[in-house]
Scaffold this active site. Sequence first.
Site, mmCIF file in Angstrom:
data_model
loop_
_atom_site.group_PDB
_atom_site.id
_atom_site.type_symbol
_atom_site.label_atom_id
_atom_site.label_comp_id
_atom_site.label_asym_id
_atom_site.label_seq_id
_atom_site.Cartn_x
_atom_site.Cartn_y
_atom_site.Cartn_z
ATOM 1 N N ARG A 121 62.931 1.824 3.710
ATOM 2 C CA ARG A 121 62.588 3.125 4.302
ATOM 3 C C ARG A 121 61.495 3.872 3.537
ATOM 4 N NH1 ARG A 121 68.363 3.173 5.083
ATOM 5 N NH2 ARG A 121 68.828 2.773 7.281
ATOM 6 N N LYS A 143 47.100 6.631 7.052
ATOM 7 C CA LYS A 143 47.269 5.868 8.286
ATOM 8 C C LYS A 143 47.390 4.393 7.957
ATOM 9 C CE LYS A 143 45.128 8.616 11.936
ATOM 10 N NZ LYS A 143 44.078 8.624 12.983
ATOM 11 N N GLU A 185 30.805 4.714 8.218
ATOM 12 C CA GLU A 185 31.841 5.728 8.035
ATOM 13 C C GLU A 185 31.354 6.865 7.134
ATOM 14 O OE1 GLU A 185 34.627 5.993 9.580
ATOM 15 O OE2 GLU A 185 35.153 4.022 10.333
ATOM 16 N N LYS A 227 37.247 13.998 4.082
ATOM 17 C CA LYS A 227 38.474 13.497 4.694
ATOM 18 C C LYS A 227 39.700 14.195 4.110
ATOM 19 C CE LYS A 227 40.865 9.513 6.425
ATOM 20 N NZ LYS A 227 40.847 8.062 6.688
ATOM 21 N N GLU A 237 47.843 14.297 12.585
ATOM 22 C CA GLU A 237 47.001 14.364 13.779
ATOM 23 C C GLU A 237 47.713 15.061 14.927
ATOM 24 O OE1 GLU A 237 44.593 11.092 16.287
ATOM 25 O OE2 GLU A 237 44.331 10.914 14.135
ATOM 26 N N ARG A 242 42.385 16.416 12.725
ATOM 27 C CA ARG A 242 42.212 15.051 12.221
ATOM 28 C C ARG A 242 41.629 14.126 13.274
ATOM 29 N NH1 ARG A 242 46.134 11.567 8.185
ATOM 30 N NH2 ARG A 242 44.765 9.743 8.120
ATOM 31 N N ASN A 246 37.967 10.491 14.390
ATOM 32 C CA ASN A 246 37.804 9.361 15.295
ATOM 33 C C ASN A 246 36.455 9.363 16.003
ATOM 34 O OD1 ASN A 246 40.464 8.190 14.933
ATOM 35 N ND2 ASN A 246 41.267 9.938 16.064
ATOM 36 N N HIS A 249 34.954 6.223 17.436
ATOM 37 C CA HIS A 249 35.958 5.165 17.424
ATOM 38 C C HIS A 249 36.476 4.803 18.817
ATOM 39 C CE1 HIS A 249 35.777 5.883 13.163
ATOM 40 N NE2 HIS A 249 36.681 4.971 12.921
ATOM 41 N N HIS A 253 36.180 1.071 19.480
ATOM 42 C CA HIS A 253 37.319 0.173 19.684
ATOM 43 C C HIS A 253 37.192 -0.604 20.991
ATOM 44 C CE1 HIS A 253 40.200 2.468 16.760
ATOM 45 N NE2 HIS A 253 39.336 1.696 16.136
ATOM 46 N N HIS A 267 34.117 -3.864 12.465
ATOM 47 C CA HIS A 267 34.594 -2.523 12.787
ATOM 48 C C HIS A 267 33.527 -1.457 12.520
ATOM 49 C CE1 HIS A 267 37.220 0.915 13.253
ATOM 50 N NE2 HIS A 267 36.945 1.298 12.019
#
Length: 369
Positions: A121, A143, A185, A227, A237, A242, A246, A249, A253, A267
Amino acid sequence: MAVTRVELAGRAYEVRVGPDLLSRLAEECGALLRKQAVPIVTDENVHRLWGETVERALADAGKTPRWMVHPAGEGAKSWDGLSRTVEWLLSEGVERGDHIVALGGGVIGDLTGFAASMLKRGCGLVQVPTTLLAQVDSSVGGKTAINVAAGKNLVGAFHQPALVLADTEVLGTLPEREMRCGYAEVIKYGILGDADFFAWCEEHGAAVLAQDHGALEKAITTSVEAKARIVAEDERETSGARALLNFGHTFGHALEAATGFSDRLLHGEAVAAGMVLAARYSARRGSCSLNDAERVTAAIDAVGLPSEIAAMALDCSGDELTAHMLHDKKMDAGTLPFVLLRGIGEAFLARDVALSDVAAFLSEQLQAH
């Protein structure tokens, strides 16, 4: 060494940027490595290049690395890669209070972070990113995810590291293509929220890619600080702040999906092309000037990143590209918000975008010359 604190509710961690951090791994981690055995997840390329450095650094502190070495590439970020990592960590006797070291690029960081979030956990995590892209983006903010058949990063968790060590020396072994991917980035932070930094990138992009020490450290540190501010404001988010990270992105993607998440389009390259598309679509909608969209395109072109999807020879239509977007994890109540521009340095979240209009725009871009 530059140090940035990521401030979160009730807790914080440092991102340290500078040379030779890997050779001081035990010293930098300190009490986080509380046992003699140190579990490290990496890939074959990083292990070949930096394994001995880590071995020496830990041996000098009386510690022994225990290695989980994955094949290099996006394929490790899978159900199989996750299962093998978790089972290995259990076999190593990793306890909840231990810290697992993720040594590698974004794939290893995402995979290891997700495994750490699940194990008992939630175990401790130290991110040691070895690519520019991971140092400025994926290692910071918590993330973690794996890829599944439906798309990229669709299964994961938020799991913050206890420490991030961004060693600028390790970037010397990166291929030029990987450096350019990371730079995509970097420049993103200027486009979405810092016009002055974007202008700095326009002037110093070549120096960053040439790994001029001063330019490189400024690029990484400024990106991490940007960031960190956004993550502190909107860790999971939920407020929309946040989501601005993206930028590029959603389009990117879709391009990755169209090329099979392969080496055909990495990427960072997809994000670069996606940022150009987002800027041009913003200009099409009238929210930003054509001049700003052209500046974004020129800055991407100047460092050898892809900007024209017509040159990618994609075997798909605008409708097919937008269909990939329906699997985007940012879908909310059946709609997909897009990060668009009011101008360089001023991104916003548009929730009124019709995918049919996006499809028509992409069809135009696929045919443009």
